[in-house]
Structures are given as C-alpha cells and as structure tokens.
Design a protein around this motif. Structure first.
Motif, PDB file in Angstrom:
ATOM      1  N   UNK A  39       0.833  -1.210   0.000  1.00 46.37           N
ATOM      2  CA  UNK A  39       0.000   0.000   0.000  1.00 46.37           C
ATOM      3  C   UNK A  39       0.879   1.277   0.000  1.00 46.37           C
ATOM      4  N   UNK A  40       1.955   1.234   0.771  1.00 42.45           N
ATOM      5  CA  UNK A  40       2.887   2.371   0.797  1.00 42.45           C
ATOM      6  C   UNK A  40       3.601   2.507  -0.555  1.00 42.45           C
ATOM      7  N   UNK A  41       4.024   1.361  -1.112  1.00 45.32           N
ATOM      8  CA  UNK A  41       4.732   1.393  -2.403  1.00 45.32           C
ATOM      9  C   UNK A  41       3.827   1.980  -3.479  1.00 45.32           C
ATOM     10  N   UNK A  42       2.543   1.600  -3.452  1.00 51.70           N
ATOM     11  CA  UNK A  42       1.603   2.105  -4.458  1.00 51.70           C
ATOM     12  C   UNK A  42       1.452   3.621  -4.333  1.00 51.70           C
ATOM     13  N   UNK A  43       1.321   4.087  -3.095  1.00 50.73           N
ATOM     14  CA  UNK A  43       1.180   5.545  -2.909  1.00 50.73           C
ATOM     15  C   UNK A  43       2.413   6.276  -3.441  1.00 50.73           C
ATOM     16  N   UNK A  44       3.593   5.737  -3.122  1.00 50.90           N
ATOM     17  CA  UNK A  44       4.825   6.380  -3.592  1.00 50.90           C
ATOM     18  C   UNK A  44       4.894   6.350  -5.120  1.00 50.90           C
ATOM     19  N   UNK A  45       4.542   5.217  -5.681  1.00 49.03           N
ATOM     20  CA  UNK A  45       4.621   5.081  -7.143  1.00 49.03           C
ATOM     21  C   UNK A  45       3.575   5.927  -7.865  1.00 49.03           C
ATOM     22  N   UNK A  46       2.489   6.284  -7.179  1.00 53.52           N
ATOM     23  CA  UNK A  46       1.480   7.144  -7.803  1.00 53.52           C
ATOM     24  C   UNK A  46       1.875   8.611  -7.782  1.00 53.52           C
ATOM     25  N   UNK A  72      16.343   4.194  -9.629  1.00 55.88           N
ATOM     26  CA  UNK A  72      15.630   2.909  -9.560  1.00 55.88           C
ATOM     27  C   UNK A  72      14.125   3.028  -9.782  1.00 55.88           C
ATOM     28  N   UNK A  73      13.541   4.218  -9.574  1.00 58.18           N
ATOM     29  CA  UNK A  73      12.080   4.330  -9.729  1.00 58.18           C
ATOM     30  C   UNK A  73      11.686   5.262 -10.862  1.00 58.18           C
ATOM     31  N   UNK A  74      12.634   6.045 -11.358  1.00 60.87           N
ATOM     32  CA  UNK A  74      12.384   7.028 -12.427  1.00 60.87           C
ATOM     33  C   UNK A  74      11.383   8.105 -12.016  1.00 60.87           C
ATOM     34  N   UNK A  75      11.200   8.308 -10.733  1.00 63.49           N
ATOM     35  CA  UNK A  75      10.328   9.394 -10.268  1.00 63.49           C
ATOM     36  C   UNK A  75      11.208  10.594  -9.914  1.00 63.49           C
ATOM     37  N   UNK A  76      10.935  11.773 -10.527  1.00 61.86           N
ATOM     38  CA  UNK A  76      11.741  12.950 -10.202  1.00 61.86           C
ATOM     39  C   UNK A  76      11.713  13.214  -8.700  1.00 61.86           C
ATOM     40  N   UNK A  77      12.870  13.551  -8.155  1.00 60.00           N
ATOM     41  CA  UNK A  77      12.978  13.688  -6.703  1.00 60.00           C
ATOM     42  C   UNK A  77      13.694  14.992  -6.353  1.00 60.00           C
ATOM     43  N   UNK A  78      13.128  15.724  -5.420  1.00 59.22           N
ATOM     44  CA  UNK A  78      13.770  16.954  -4.930  1.00 59.22           C
ATOM     45  C   UNK A  78      14.161  16.753  -3.473  1.00 59.22           C
ATOM     46  N   UNK A  79      15.241  17.386  -3.072  1.00 54.48           N
ATOM     47  CA  UNK A  79      15.700  17.277  -1.686  1.00 54.48           C
ATOM     48  C   UNK A  79      15.736  18.681  -1.087  1.00 54.48           C
ATOM     49  N   UNK A  80      15.144  18.843   0.073  1.00 51.41           N
ATOM     50  CA  UNK A  80      15.067  20.170   0.692  1.00 51.41           C
ATOM     51  C   UNK A  80      15.571  20.182   2.124  1.00 51.41           C
ATOM     52  N   UNK A  81      16.279  21.257   2.462  1.00 51.75           N
ATOM     53  CA  UNK A  81      16.637  21.539   3.846  1.00 51.75           C
ATOM     54  C   UNK A  81      15.351  21.983   4.548  1.00 51.75           C
ATOM     55  N   UNK A 173       9.941  -0.223  -4.802  1.00 52.37           N
ATOM     56  CA  UNK A 173       9.066   0.608  -5.647  1.00 52.37           C
ATOM     57  C   UNK A 173       9.270   0.272  -7.123  1.00 52.37           C
ATOM     58  N   UNK A 174      10.535   0.233  -7.530  1.00 53.63           N
ATOM     59  CA  UNK A 174      10.849  -0.046  -8.933  1.00 53.63           C
ATOM     60  C   UNK A 174      10.382  -1.434  -9.343  1.00 53.63           C
ATOM     61  N   UNK A 175      10.518  -2.396  -8.416  1.00 55.85           N
ATOM     62  CA  UNK A 175      10.087  -3.765  -8.731  1.00 55.85           C
ATOM     63  C   UNK A 175       8.569  -3.792  -8.894  1.00 55.85           C
ATOM     64  N   UNK A 176       7.844  -3.067  -8.030  1.00 54.60           N
ATOM     65  CA  UNK A 176       6.375  -3.028  -8.157  1.00 54.60           C
ATOM     66  C   UNK A 176       5.966  -2.444  -9.505  1.00 54.60           C
ATOM     67  N   UNK A 177       6.753  -1.470  -9.984  1.00 48.57           N
ATOM     68  CA  UNK A 177       6.450  -0.854 -11.287  1.00 48.57           C
ATOM     69  C   UNK A 177       6.913  -1.709 -12.461  1.00 48.57           C
ATOM     70  N   UNK A 178       7.665  -2.769 -12.174  1.00 45.01           N
ATOM     71  CA  UNK A 178       8.175  -3.636 -13.233  1.00 45.01           C
ATOM     72  C   UNK A 178       9.342  -3.027 -14.008  1.00 45.01           C
ATOM     73  N   UNK A 179      10.111  -2.164 -13.377  1.00 41.53           N
ATOM     74  CA  UNK A 179      11.254  -1.550 -14.079  1.00 41.53           C
ATOM     75  C   UNK A 179      12.467  -2.487 -14.077  1.00 41.53           C
TER      76      UNK A 179
END
Ligand code: M6R
Length: 359
Positions: A39-46, A72-81, A173-179
């Motif tokens: 359920x957590x992986x799905x939310x992240x992947x969405x 590994x997931x191809x989801x754009x990621x930002x990092x913030x202080x 996450x990437x495995x759930x997406x089949x990457x």
C-alpha cells in the motif's frame, strides 16, 4: 554502553557493517522480496514527484537518496533543507509525496514542515531510527532504521542506515512498477557486499589515523571535492570534519572550484578528492591537479576500479548507487581522529545538541 571504546563515535562507525546486515534481516524476505507494505509502495509510485525533507546529515542522506530514487524508480525527486522549506516552500507538483529523513524523529525544523504537509492534506513517510518519535507518529507511514541508539552528536550509522533503507525502498518501488533497472538491482546481495567492504575499511583505521595526523591535525581549513554522487559524499564528509574538529571545511563541487573558491588554496591546504563516480572521475582528477599545482595537499579516496598509483585510500567496489556507504567511512574516521588529536570531546562537540528541538 560504549564498552572498550573511548568514544561512542568510534563505536558507531564500527557498527555500520552490522547496521547493513540488520536492515537486510528486517526488510528482505527469504525469497528476496522486500518487506514493505504494498500500500505504501503504491502511494509512492502514484506520486509524480518525491520531496525529501531533512536537516544536517539526514539532508545529506537525502541528496544520495535523490540519485537512488531517480535511478531505480524514475520518479523525479527533490531534496530540501527543512528550515528553508518551512518558510519558503517550492511550487509543488500535482501529486507530491513527502519523505522525511530523521535519525531522532524530533527535529523541530522537519516537524514544522510535516505539520504544513498535514495541513495541505498530503501523504508522507518518515524514515527514522526512533520508534514512536514525533515525526513517526505524525506522518502517514514510518520505516525504521533498526540501527540501535546513536549517542555521539556527530551522526554516522544513521547516515549509512538511511541510504541503505532508501535503496531497499527504491528497489521495492521499482520492482512493483516492473522496471528492469530495479529488477536487476540485487539489493540484499549489494548491501552484503557493502557490509563486507565497510568491515575492510574499519579494520584499516590505523592507516586513516596516520593520514589525519599528517594532513589535518593542525590545519586551519580543509576541502572535500567531488562531482555527482561524490559531491553528495563531499558535503557530508565536510560536515563531519567541521563539527567535531572545528576545522573550517567545505564540501565542494569540484568543477565549481575554479569559479572562485580555488582562491582559498594555499600551500599544504588539505583537499580530499572523492572519486567513485566513473562518469566524472577524469574531471575530478583534473580539478585535483589544479589545486595540487597551487600547493594543496591532495588526498585521494577512490573506488578500486578507478584507482591509480599513489591514491591513498582505495575503496572496495560496490554498486555505483551505493558508493557513499563506503566512501563516507574513511571520512568519518578522518573526522574522528582529527578531533581526538586536537584534544576535543569527540562525542560532545561545542555548541551542538544531539537533537535540535528548536527552530
Ligand atoms: O535527528 P535528525 O536526523 O533529524 O537530525 C538532523 C541533524 O540535526 C543532524 O544530522 C546533525 O546535523 C548532526 N549533528 C550531524 O552529524
């Protein structure tokens, strides 16, 4: 209890191979699948974008996390202080998901952002070492580091634990997406290799102590340089050295030096060049040559596959996304021994608290 260790920091550095193994034990099933709620992986992947929010060393683990999640997931990621995000948040994407990295789970700056995220009605995950901490209770989901208590003010095993857990999560996450990239990333095997490599490095601490004595014991300032993932490592390495030894230290993108900061290089200024990224190795080496030509004392920390004659610290080879887990170990040790040689209380550096509960 620190047992036979003079300081918790050294004990916690030595515990890092065990932290890798404990994460494998807690998160990898017999059949190799990752034990994280689907359920957590799905939310992240969405999500269309991941926002990592953290402070200090945890922020630096987030910088490495960006490489891991995007890889590994191809989801754009930002990092913030966290303290910046709190009063100056970026424009958010349509479907954001927030990841809080925090050893203690109590950092006020991160808590403030989480309460904003909750007001906005977005989902979140806290990655922490402390069960039932505030950031764990107030986020939608929690993943624990199982690293054992971290007592020294300078964070060590929480950094490597956070990066390893990011790798486990991104793999799932990437495995759930089949990457394919994620499918081919054998995370348990890779982290076992890391644990063995870390053990080799902590077993060679006498050599690091010598380098600290020769290069850092009396210096006024120091630099860590690298590109790409090595720049992420350089920033954490610099924070470690400055907070326990009070040496003014900067972690710098090596290509950026020539745009101004190279003016600070004098005879014998220590410059630690971190080289684990194959794409940029040649470029960081040429930046190291530039500072060498201006009198710097260059110390190389290099992955075995990229090593050249004369490199002082050679790291066992691991997966390119996991090299920070090894490269940081000699940097933690350099910080530890420099503080020790200067006669400071390594575990309780001046002006600092273990958990920063004020904004
Ligand atoms: O508990 P947290 O991970 O939220 O703490 C964040 C920072 O305060 C912490 O990493 C701090 O920078 C350490 N002194 C670094 O060694």
């Amino acid at each position: 209890d620190k047992g036979a260790y003079p300081y918790y920091m050294l004990k916690e550095i030595d515990e890092q191979p065990g932290v890798m193994r404990s994460l494998i034990k807690h998160y990898v099933a017999e059949d190799g699948s990752i034990k994280i709620a689907p359920e957590l992986l799905t939310k992240l992947n969405n999500a269309d974008r991941l926002y990592i929010v953290a402070a200090g060393t945890s922020y630096h683990a987030g910088l490495v996390g960006r490489e891991i999640f995007e890889g590994l997931t191809k989801i754009p990621t930002e990092v913030h202080v966290a303290s910046e995000f709190a009063y100056n948040p970026p424009l958010l994407s349509q479907k954001p998901f927030f990841i809080f990295l925090t050893q203690s789970g109590e950092t006020a700056d991160s808590r403030q952002v989480l309460s904003l995220v909750n007001q906005w009605g977005y989902q979140s995950l806290t990655i922490t070492n402390v069960e039932n901490s505030t950031l764990s209770r107030e986020a939608t989901h929690t993943l624990l580091l199982y690293a054992g208590p971290e007592i020294a003010v300078a964070s060590t095993k929480a950094y490597t634990g956070q990066i390893a857990l990011e790798a486990l999560l991104a793999k799932a996450m990437g495995a759930q997406k089949g990457l394919t990239t994620a499918a081919n990333f054998e995370v348990a095997q890779e982290l076992t290799k890391v644990a063995n490599g870390m053990q080799e490095l902590v077993d060679e601490k006498a050599q690091i102590e010598k380098i600290a004595t020769a290069a850092l014991a009396t210096t006024r300032n120091a630099f860590y340089i690298g590109r790409a993932i090595d720049y992420d490592i350089a920033q954490e390495a610099a924070l470690k050295l400055k907070e326990v030894s009070y040496v003014q230290t900067e972690g710098f993108a090596s290509g950026e030096l020539k745009h101004g900061t190279i003016a600070l290089i004098e005879k014998d200024t220590p410059v630690v060049a971190i080289i684990t990224d194959a794409k940029t190795a040649k470029h960081t080496r040429s930046n190291a040559q530039e500072v060498l030509a201006r009198g710097a004392n260059v110390i190389y920390i290099v992955s075995r596959a990229l090593a050249e004659e004369g490199d002082q610290i050679v790291l066992p080879d691991v997966h390119p996304l996991l090299t920070p887990l090894l490269a940081i170990v000699p940097c933690q040790l350099l910080a530890y021994y420099t503080s020790l040689q200067r006669g400071y209380d390594v575990d309780k550096p001046r002006n600092l608290a273990k958990s920063v509960t004020v904004e």
